[in-house]
Motif scaffolding. Structure first.
Motif, PDB file in Angstrom:
ATOM      1  N   SER A 125       0.816  -1.222   0.000  1.00 17.58           N
ATOM      2  CA  SER A 125       0.000   0.000   0.000  1.00 17.58           C
ATOM      3  C   SER A 125       0.847   1.268   0.000  1.00 17.58           C
ATOM      4  O   SER A 125       0.328   2.360  -0.262  1.00 17.58           O
ATOM      5  N   LEU A 126       2.144   1.137   0.257  1.00 17.82           N
ATOM      6  CA  LEU A 126       3.019   2.310   0.320  1.00 17.82           C
ATOM      7  C   LEU A 126       3.520   2.767  -1.055  1.00 17.82           C
ATOM      8  O   LEU A 126       4.122   3.831  -1.161  1.00 17.82           O
ATOM      9  N   GLY A 127       3.323   1.965  -2.074  1.00 11.17           N
ATOM     10  CA  GLY A 127       3.816   2.351  -3.398  1.00 11.17           C
ATOM     11  C   GLY A 127       5.313   2.173  -3.557  1.00 11.17           C
ATOM     12  O   GLY A 127       5.962   2.916  -4.288  1.00 11.17           O
ATOM     13  N   LEU A 128       5.880   1.162  -2.893  1.00 10.57           N
ATOM     14  CA  LEU A 128       7.328   0.965  -2.932  1.00 10.57           C
ATOM     15  C   LEU A 128       7.820   0.541  -4.311  1.00 10.57           C
ATOM     16  O   LEU A 128       8.947   0.870  -4.703  1.00 10.57           O
ATOM     17  N   GLY A 129       6.998  -0.196  -5.053  1.00  6.31           N
ATOM     18  CA  GLY A 129       7.402  -0.603  -6.389  1.00  6.31           C
ATOM     19  C   GLY A 129       7.670   0.595  -7.275  1.00  6.31           C
ATOM     20  O   GLY A 129       8.672   0.634  -8.013  1.00  6.31           O
ATOM     21  N   LYS A 130       6.802   1.580  -7.200  1.00  2.00           N
ATOM     22  CA  LYS A 130       6.988   2.777  -8.017  1.00  2.00           C
ATOM     23  C   LYS A 130       8.213   3.565  -7.560  1.00  2.00           C
ATOM     24  O   LYS A 130       8.971   4.090  -8.391  1.00  2.00           O
TER      25      LYS A 130
END
Length: 222
Positions: A125-130
């Motif tokens: 949910s933190l958007g770490l991939g982006k």
């Protein structure tokens, strides 16, 4: 070497993250991340092993990135330099990445090829991939490469395969008519599809298809 500290927000609460190169001290956590991210039916023999990870940090440490939160590694992104000819896009994941060992790393290549991206499910949910993908774009620019490229899984395709071919499935995801967790994520990261490849990776959900998606270096205009 790469290191960036920043704040992300989870339901309004700030979370400090560190994006950095991973090292051999991180290997146990990196393997644990793989088991969380790719449960069966994904083949367990495609999870990282220590020999592969040692190749990553030895042959191309700039392409070995991870995110650390509160001293724990929670995601990773791995790349390799290769030569890519857009006129001949067909290949398999094993060919492009030397089966994940990256011993085919080409320091004179024109492309940073994504070998793997993994984020622990409880941190997605933190958007770490982006965040990691953007960090790898920085590497592309620094090394003056032409593009970042990788083959994305198509895990939603098995639900549509009886109705439409793989190319049409990708087009519908691009148009927003269908949602695919991997392709849609890569689109949000700024990558665009350039080809659909058969027998790209052993993956039941994708029916072994992969979609090549690239991000072109804006400072290398041909």
């Amino acid at each position: 070497m790469y290191r960036s500290e920043q704040l992300l927000f989870d339901s309004g609460k700030p979370v400090r993250v560190i994006v950095r190169n991973y090292t051999k001290e991180d290997f146990d956590e990196l393997i644990d991340i793989q088991t969380e991210c790719f449960p069966p039916p994904f083949p367990s023999d495609l999870w990282w092993n220590r020999e592969q990870l040692m190749s990553h940090v030895t042959l191309f440490p700039q392409g070995a990135l991870c995110v650390e939160i509160d001293g724990r590694v929670v995601s990773s992104l791995t790349g390799v330099c290769t030569y890519f000819d857009p006129a001949h896009p067909n290949h398999t994941w094993e060919e492009a990445t030397d089966s994940g060992y990256i011993k085919n790393h080409d320091a004179n290549g024109n492309t940073l090829y994504i070998v793997d991206i993994s984020v622990r499910p409880s941190f997605r949910s933190l958007g770490l991939g982006k965040i990691m993908m953007q960090a790898m774009y920085h590497v592309v620019v620094e090394l003056k490469l032409e593009r970042l490229l990788g083959g994305g899984r198509m895990p939603g395709y098995h639900k549509q395969a009886e109705n439409i071919p793989a190319e049409e499935y990708v087009n519908k995801v691009v148009l927003g008519e269908l949602y695919d967790p991997v392709i849609t994520f890569l689109l949000k990261c700024g990558r665009l599809p350039i080809a659909v490849v058969e027998n790209y990776l052993e993956d039941e959900e994708s029916l072994n298809y992969g979609v090549l998606m690239e991000w072109k270096n804006p400072f290398k205009i041909s």
